[in-house]
Design a protein around this motif. Structure first.
Motif, PDB file in Angstrom:
ATOM      1  N   ARG A  28     -32.528 -58.629  54.535  1.00 62.21           N
ATOM      2  CA  ARG A  28     -33.064 -57.873  53.021  1.00 62.21           C
ATOM      3  C   ARG A  28     -32.324 -58.259  52.066  1.00 62.21           C
ATOM      4  N   MET A  29     -32.646 -57.272  50.832  1.00 61.62           N
ATOM      5  CA  MET A  29     -31.637 -58.482  49.595  1.00 61.62           C
ATOM      6  C   MET A  29     -30.722 -57.685  49.519  1.00 61.62           C
ATOM      7  N   SER A  67     -23.568 -59.140  47.927  1.00 57.11           N
ATOM      8  CA  SER A  67     -23.713 -60.652  46.785  1.00 57.11           C
ATOM      9  C   SER A  67     -22.033 -61.084  46.361  1.00 57.11           C
ATOM     10  N   GLY A  68     -21.696 -60.215  45.904  1.00 60.45           N
ATOM     11  CA  GLY A  68     -19.911 -60.705  45.805  1.00 60.45           C
ATOM     12  C   GLY A  68     -19.219 -61.732  46.287  1.00 60.45           C
ATOM     13  N   GLU A  69     -19.550 -60.877  48.556  1.00 56.72           N
ATOM     14  CA  GLU A  69     -18.398 -61.867  48.663  1.00 56.72           C
ATOM     15  C   GLU A  69     -18.832 -62.876  49.635  1.00 56.72           C
ATOM     16  N   HIS A  92     -20.922 -64.516  47.103  1.00 54.78           N
ATOM     17  CA  HIS A  92     -20.666 -65.596  45.940  1.00 54.78           C
ATOM     18  C   HIS A  92     -22.403 -65.705  45.923  1.00 54.78           C
ATOM     19  N   LEU A  93     -23.397 -64.937  45.871  1.00 56.06           N
ATOM     20  CA  LEU A  93     -25.067 -64.818  46.076  1.00 56.06           C
ATOM     21  C   LEU A  93     -25.735 -65.133  44.677  1.00 56.06           C
ATOM     22  N   THR A 123     -26.341 -55.839  49.225  1.00 55.77           N
ATOM     23  CA  THR A 123     -26.052 -55.151  48.032  1.00 55.77           C
ATOM     24  C   THR A 123     -25.064 -55.562  47.259  1.00 55.77           C
ATOM     25  N   PRO A 124     -24.865 -54.829  45.855  1.00 55.50           N
ATOM     26  CA  PRO A 124     -23.908 -55.817  45.012  1.00 55.50           C
ATOM     27  C   PRO A 124     -22.543 -55.972  46.204  1.00 55.50           C
ATOM     28  N   GLU A 125     -21.336 -55.673  46.642  1.00 55.50           N
ATOM     29  CA  GLU A 125     -20.532 -55.984  47.705  1.00 55.50           C
ATOM     30  C   GLU A 125     -21.462 -57.549  48.110  1.00 55.50           C
ATOM     31  N   ALA A 165     -28.704 -65.169  42.080  1.00 50.65           N
ATOM     32  CA  ALA A 165     -29.646 -64.246  42.393  1.00 50.65           C
ATOM     33  C   ALA A 165     -30.873 -64.328  43.168  1.00 50.65           C
ATOM     34  N   PRO A 195     -31.952 -63.195  49.515  1.00 48.73           N
ATOM     35  CA  PRO A 195     -31.758 -62.470  50.795  1.00 48.73           C
ATOM     36  C   PRO A 195     -30.473 -62.857  51.840  1.00 48.73           C
TER      37      PRO A 195
END
Lengths: 262, 262
Positions: free
Chosen positions: B209-210, B216-218, B220-221, B212-214, B223, B226
């Protein structure tokens, strides 16, 4: 690079709180599958937020695959129960040895339908040749198809077999079946067994990525839906590769399960 | 829903041809890892196309994970060699039975580094309780951490063990080790063996899945990247669940491999 979004006082930003609120209503069943979610205007009014905030909240749900935007109409709950695909069990000899197609065992409750089935001869490209232990450009039988569940396209699969292997047994009915649209009970693995080349070992490699535009079209993917790529190699005895299958799945439609002993 | 984009005469649209051209240059090594790709202006000039077309071409490469946009700087080739994670082999008894942490076997060439390791007691939420065969709210030991490869965060893992199981053996050194930051050679599976609860069966469930914002932060994804979610359950004899591990991986950083016999 993203950073974890928090507002100044350390609490989650408003759009995430709104998303969480709607998510809870979906999970609890107050919004059911196919229901239309409140739109940007409704959220702006009910929560006293700017349009950008309302839009962000809805984007969170879309990105999670809980909702889907229908152009010009609104945002709808999309709860497709994922297909559970069992790795090892599905391919075990007891199943295809008994004349069952491997796909029938995926969710006995929901049947796969196949369309776009094509069988053709082709020249092996570099990576197919490498996996099948062939010279680049050697002949392969290419079997491609698309699978649907509940009329929703969920995966495409392109399977390659060394053509030499079939030519070798050209007068065997099993070799002819492998080249037919309908490969008969148990599919190509049962037919390979009849040719003395039963698969004894499978390797599956799984990757995930965003789809190409073609894949988005073939699988009717909603924006923001990744695909799962499963590359499966079937080896007969003496590590002889007999099939290579490139499977591309709608990432929101599947749970892959693997069971193994310690 | 997307449709396959083709221009009126049936050939691929110009932005895809430009993307393919750049992709070929990356694959052939003419643009190496970390190189800056031609920007929108350069592509507009060299190909005589509109800005929107140049942007679409670059978006294709970003979505495929071949390139990454660095705000205010440009678009760069990102070729991180994925970590190959072996399902069955990695967890086989021979490995952890010999005092090797399971993660050491993933890409012997590249070491994992762990940070943010936290060990704490918690109350089991609904799904953790269900998997571990506990009442909701029952005590669990929660071990969470982040893994990095080449200083890039690649996964987080949150592992849960029934607290009762450790309390039962409170004076056994293995139970104390499981509650420590450093669980010792072979990790928690080796310690569980010493307590007579060696895992004998593993189930892994994989979803995509894509983030969550958290997340992405943890992780360093970039944009459009997935995540892979692997939910692993370890069962001791008599189907006793002894651990549940929720693993979240940067989808562009991994190849998952499973091997099994027919």
């Amino acid at each position: 690079m993203n950073v974890v979004p928090t507002s100044e006082n350390g609490s989650p930003p408003v759009y995430r709180e709104i998303a969480e609120e709607i998510r809870a209503l979906i999970r609890s069943g107050q919004y059911a599958d196919g229901d239309r979610l409140p739109g940007e205007n409704t959220i702006m009014e009910s929560h006293g937020v700017a349009r950008a905030t309302a839009r962000q909240a809805l984007s969170v749900l879309i990105n999670e695959g809980l909702a889907v935007a229908v152009r010009g109409s609104g945002i709808y709950v999309r709860l497709f129960r994922p297909v559970r695909r069992h790795g090892a069990r599905r391919l075990s000899k007891e199943l295809w040895g008994n004349g069952r197609a491997i796909w029938q065992t995926d969710g006995a409750d929901r049947a796969y339908r196949v369309d776009d089935l094509r069988v053709e001869e082709a020249a092996a490209r570099e990576h197919v040749a490498r996996v099948l232990d062939l010279e680049e450009g050697a002949g392969v039988l290419r079997r491609s198809r698309r699978y649907l569940v509940e009329d929703r396209p969920v995966q495409t699969a392109v399977s390659f077999l060394p053509l030499a292997l079939l030519v070798e047994h050209a007068d065997h009915p099993a070799a002819r079946s492998i080249r037919s649209q309908d490969t008969g009970p148990g599919g190509i693995y049962a037919r390979l067994s009849e040719l003395g080349m039963a698969p004894v070992h499978f390797t599956e490699e799984i990757r995930v990525r965003m789809p190409t535009p073609e894949e988005s079209g073939e699988l009717h993917l909603a924006a923001g839906t990744p695909v799962l790529e499963v590359a499966r190699t079937a080896l007969a005895s003496e590590h002889r590769p007999v099939e290579f299958n490139q499977i591309t799945m709608d990432g929101s439609a599947y749970v892959l399960q693997y069971d193994f002993e310690a």
